[in-house]
Design a protein around this motif. Structure first.
Motif, PDB file in Angstrom:
ATOM      1  N   LEU A  51      70.455 -16.524 -53.685  1.00  0.00           N
ATOM      2  CA  LEU A  51      70.183 -15.997 -52.534  1.00  0.00           C
ATOM      3  C   LEU A  51      70.959 -14.651 -52.462  1.00  0.00           C
ATOM      4  O   LEU A  51      72.073 -14.606 -52.640  1.00  0.00           O
ATOM      5  CB  LEU A  51      71.074 -16.848 -51.328  1.00  0.00           C
ATOM      6  N   VAL A  52      70.033 -13.580 -52.293  1.00  0.00           N
ATOM      7  CA  VAL A  52      70.486 -12.166 -52.505  1.00  0.00           C
ATOM      8  C   VAL A  52      70.478 -11.497 -50.756  1.00  0.00           C
ATOM      9  O   VAL A  52      69.904 -11.708 -50.414  1.00  0.00           O
ATOM     10  CB  VAL A  52      69.805 -11.350 -53.283  1.00  0.00           C
ATOM     11  N   ILE A  53      71.394 -10.393 -50.818  1.00  0.00           N
ATOM     12  CA  ILE A  53      71.444  -9.795 -49.689  1.00  0.00           C
ATOM     13  C   ILE A  53      70.980  -8.209 -49.914  1.00  0.00           C
ATOM     14  O   ILE A  53      71.646  -7.678 -50.756  1.00  0.00           O
ATOM     15  CB  ILE A  53      72.628  -9.815 -48.945  1.00  0.00           C
ATOM     16  N   ARG A  54      70.314  -7.721 -49.082  1.00  0.00           N
ATOM     17  CA  ARG A  54      70.143  -6.160 -49.109  1.00  0.00           C
ATOM     18  C   ARG A  54      70.166  -5.483 -47.817  1.00  0.00           C
ATOM     19  O   ARG A  54      69.527  -5.849 -47.014  1.00  0.00           O
ATOM     20  CB  ARG A  54      68.541  -6.061 -49.668  1.00  0.00           C
ATOM     21  N   ASP A  55      71.161  -4.656 -47.870  1.00  0.00           N
ATOM     22  CA  ASP A  55      71.475  -3.849 -46.686  1.00  0.00           C
ATOM     23  C   ASP A  55      70.583  -2.521 -46.640  1.00  0.00           C
ATOM     24  O   ASP A  55      70.514  -1.815 -47.450  1.00  0.00           O
ATOM     25  CB  ASP A  55      72.897  -3.242 -46.563  1.00  0.00           C
ATOM     26  N   GLU A  76      74.813 -10.462 -54.250  1.00  0.00           N
ATOM     27  CA  GLU A  76      74.574 -11.693 -54.118  1.00  0.00           C
ATOM     28  C   GLU A  76      75.170 -12.506 -53.064  1.00  0.00           C
ATOM     29  O   GLU A  76      76.489 -12.058 -52.944  1.00  0.00           O
ATOM     30  CB  GLU A  76      74.830 -12.477 -55.580  1.00  0.00           C
ATOM     31  N   ALA A  77      74.640 -13.340 -52.302  1.00  0.00           N
ATOM     32  CA  ALA A  77      75.504 -13.787 -51.257  1.00  0.00           C
ATOM     33  C   ALA A  77      76.666 -14.852 -51.605  1.00  0.00           C
ATOM     34  O   ALA A  77      76.613 -15.482 -52.805  1.00  0.00           O
ATOM     35  CB  ALA A  77      74.383 -14.837 -50.375  1.00  0.00           C
ATOM     36  N   ASP A  78      77.699 -14.849 -51.038  1.00  0.00           N
ATOM     37  CA  ASP A  78      78.978 -15.367 -51.299  1.00  0.00           C
ATOM     38  C   ASP A  78      78.758 -16.903 -51.282  1.00  0.00           C
ATOM     39  O   ASP A  78      79.038 -17.388 -52.067  1.00  0.00           O
ATOM     40  CB  ASP A  78      80.032 -15.053 -50.217  1.00  0.00           C
ATOM     41  N   VAL A  79      78.031 -17.471 -50.381  1.00  0.00           N
ATOM     42  CA  VAL A  79      77.581 -18.716 -50.180  1.00  0.00           C
ATOM     43  C   VAL A  79      76.163 -18.917 -50.712  1.00  0.00           C
ATOM     44  O   VAL A  79      75.239 -18.428 -50.134  1.00  0.00           O
ATOM     45  CB  VAL A  79      77.764 -19.055 -48.709  1.00  0.00           C
ATOM     46  N   GLN A  80      76.165 -19.784 -51.637  1.00  0.00           N
ATOM     47  CA  GLN A  80      74.480 -20.204 -52.158  1.00  0.00           C
ATOM     48  C   GLN A  80      74.206 -21.658 -51.573  1.00  0.00           C
ATOM     49  O   GLN A  80      74.742 -22.474 -51.736  1.00  0.00           O
ATOM     50  CB  GLN A  80      74.741 -20.024 -53.582  1.00  0.00           C
ATOM     51  N   PRO A  81      72.896 -21.501 -51.482  1.00  0.00           N
ATOM     52  CA  PRO A  81      72.180 -22.898 -51.081  1.00  0.00           C
ATOM     53  C   PRO A  81      72.117 -23.656 -52.446  1.00  0.00           C
ATOM     54  O   PRO A  81      72.122 -23.146 -53.626  1.00  0.00           O
ATOM     55  CB  PRO A  81      70.972 -22.576 -50.485  1.00  0.00           C
ATOM     56  N   THR A  82      71.962 -25.007 -52.216  1.00  0.00           N
ATOM     57  CA  THR A  82      71.788 -25.705 -53.453  1.00  0.00           C
ATOM     58  C   THR A  82      70.112 -25.826 -53.734  1.00  0.00           C
ATOM     59  O   THR A  82      69.481 -26.347 -52.898  1.00  0.00           O
ATOM     60  CB  THR A  82      72.247 -27.348 -53.315  1.00  0.00           C
ATOM     61  N   PHE A  83      70.007 -25.433 -54.906  1.00  0.00           N
ATOM     62  CA  PHE A  83      68.722 -25.437 -55.117  1.00  0.00           C
ATOM     63  C   PHE A  83      68.073 -26.676 -55.889  1.00  0.00           C
ATOM     64  O   PHE A  83      68.719 -27.149 -56.593  1.00  0.00           O
ATOM     65  CB  PHE A  83      68.134 -24.309 -55.895  1.00  0.00           C
ATOM     66  N   HIS A  84      66.534 -26.970 -55.704  1.00  0.00           N
ATOM     67  CA  HIS A  84      66.164 -28.279 -56.539  1.00  0.00           C
ATOM     68  C   HIS A  84      64.722 -27.686 -56.937  1.00  0.00           C
ATOM     69  O   HIS A  84      64.303 -26.745 -56.530  1.00  0.00           O
ATOM     70  CB  HIS A  84      65.835 -29.240 -55.228  1.00  0.00           C
ATOM     71  N   ILE A  85      64.047 -28.764 -57.848  1.00  0.00           N
ATOM     72  CA  ILE A  85      62.693 -28.488 -57.961  1.00  0.00           C
ATOM     73  C   ILE A  85      61.996 -29.351 -57.142  1.00  0.00           C
ATOM     74  O   ILE A  85      62.137 -30.562 -56.932  1.00  0.00           O
ATOM     75  CB  ILE A  85      62.315 -29.000 -59.362  1.00  0.00           C
TER      76      ILE A  85
END
Length: 285
Positions: free
Chosen positions: A44-48, A232-241
């Motif tokens: 998860l990325v952030i763009r200002d 990159e966001a400080d907190v990342q979600p848990t990714f799955h397939i």
């Protein structure tokens, strides 16, 4: 009675071997998925955006899902489909003049089930077996596990089964960990909004407007201090397939959870048909 039990056990043995093989494929698949996700293929990325006064959050995928994962899914699904076919063939295969037509009956609508039972030679089975198959509702909108197995098996014959990197299903409350709660509104009028669920997939993007306080001059000053950057966001979600959104029944469902559930349901279906056949044999004595 004991001879009937032995006969049914003999009938179900090939099906259970196929189911056991499917379970092995699922274990292999879990290892492949764990290895791939261990490389952190998505983030998860952030763009200002200073000019627009916005922040854009998006999910970026760094590497594609290995094709090996699709191949193993196809192998597991095919074994599950074979388990159903082997069960009914063991019951009617030696009773019909057209054994090549024997197959577990899948109908494309409830109205077509009776005709499909005939086409797949199930009329040569006993009444209890036919009733058991009907009770399984093998048609769209009926038994989801059987439908998923049937559709995925057909798909695998023509193309690789598509998958995608996705976050787990999230509630709005969980979503707020990644996005400030005061920067979005999601169907706020709904009383059950806490139960709304979202998925973040590669390419997902949402834009949030900054909320500056103060008068016009103060808001302009605050906006000018925003640095145009991507990070990159400080907190990342848990990714799955997950299965790709284009796939019916299973689209956006986590692959492993889905396959495990399908396996359980197919195993239960084979056992139900086997028990029904035992009842037919007992009634014929």
């Amino acid at each position: 009675m004991s001879d009937i039990i032995l006969e049914v056990a003999d009938i179900l043995r090939p099906s259970y071997l196929k189911i056991a093989r499917a379970k092995k494929h699922i274990l292999d698949l879990q290892r492949e998925i764990d290895a791939f996700l261990g490389t952190k293929p998505a983030k998860l990325v952030i763009r200002d955006d200073r000019a627009a006064g916005q922040t854009i959050r998006s999910v970026k995928q760094n590497s594609p899902v290995p094709e090996t994962i699709s191949l193993i899914i196809g192998d597991a699904v095919h074994n599950l489909r074979c388990a159903l076919d082997l069960t009914v063939f063991a019951i009617v295969g030696d009773k019909t003049p057209s054994p090549q037509s024997v197959q577990f009956p899948w109908a494309w609508s409830p109205e077509k089930l009776e005709a499909t039972l005939t086409t797949r030679q199930m009329r040569h089975a006993g009444k209890n077996v036919i009733d058991a198959v009907k009770a399984l509702e093998p048609y769209p909108g009926g038994n989801e596990a059987i439908e998923a197995v049937h559709r995925l098996d057909i798909t695998d014959k023509h193309q690789l089964i598509l998958t995608a990197v996705s976050s787990a299903e999230m509630t709005l409350e969980e979503f707020s960990r990644f996005v400030p709660a005061d920067t979005y509104r999601a169907q706020a009028a709904r009383p059950d909004k806490r139960n709304i669920t979202l998925f973040l997939t590669a390419g997902s993007e949402w834009t949030l407007n900054y909320r500056f306080k103060g008068n016009r001059t103060e808001r302009r000053g605050a906006r000018s201090k925003i640095a145009a950057r991507e990070y990159e966001a400080d907190v990342q979600p848990t990714f799955h397939i997950c299965f790709d959104t284009s796939l019916p029944v299973v689209g956006m469902m986590p692959v492993i959870d889905c396959l495990v559930g399908m396996t359980t349901r197919i195993e239960e279906a084979c056992l139900q048909i086997g028990r029904a056949h035992a009842a037919d044999l007992l009634g014929a004595k």
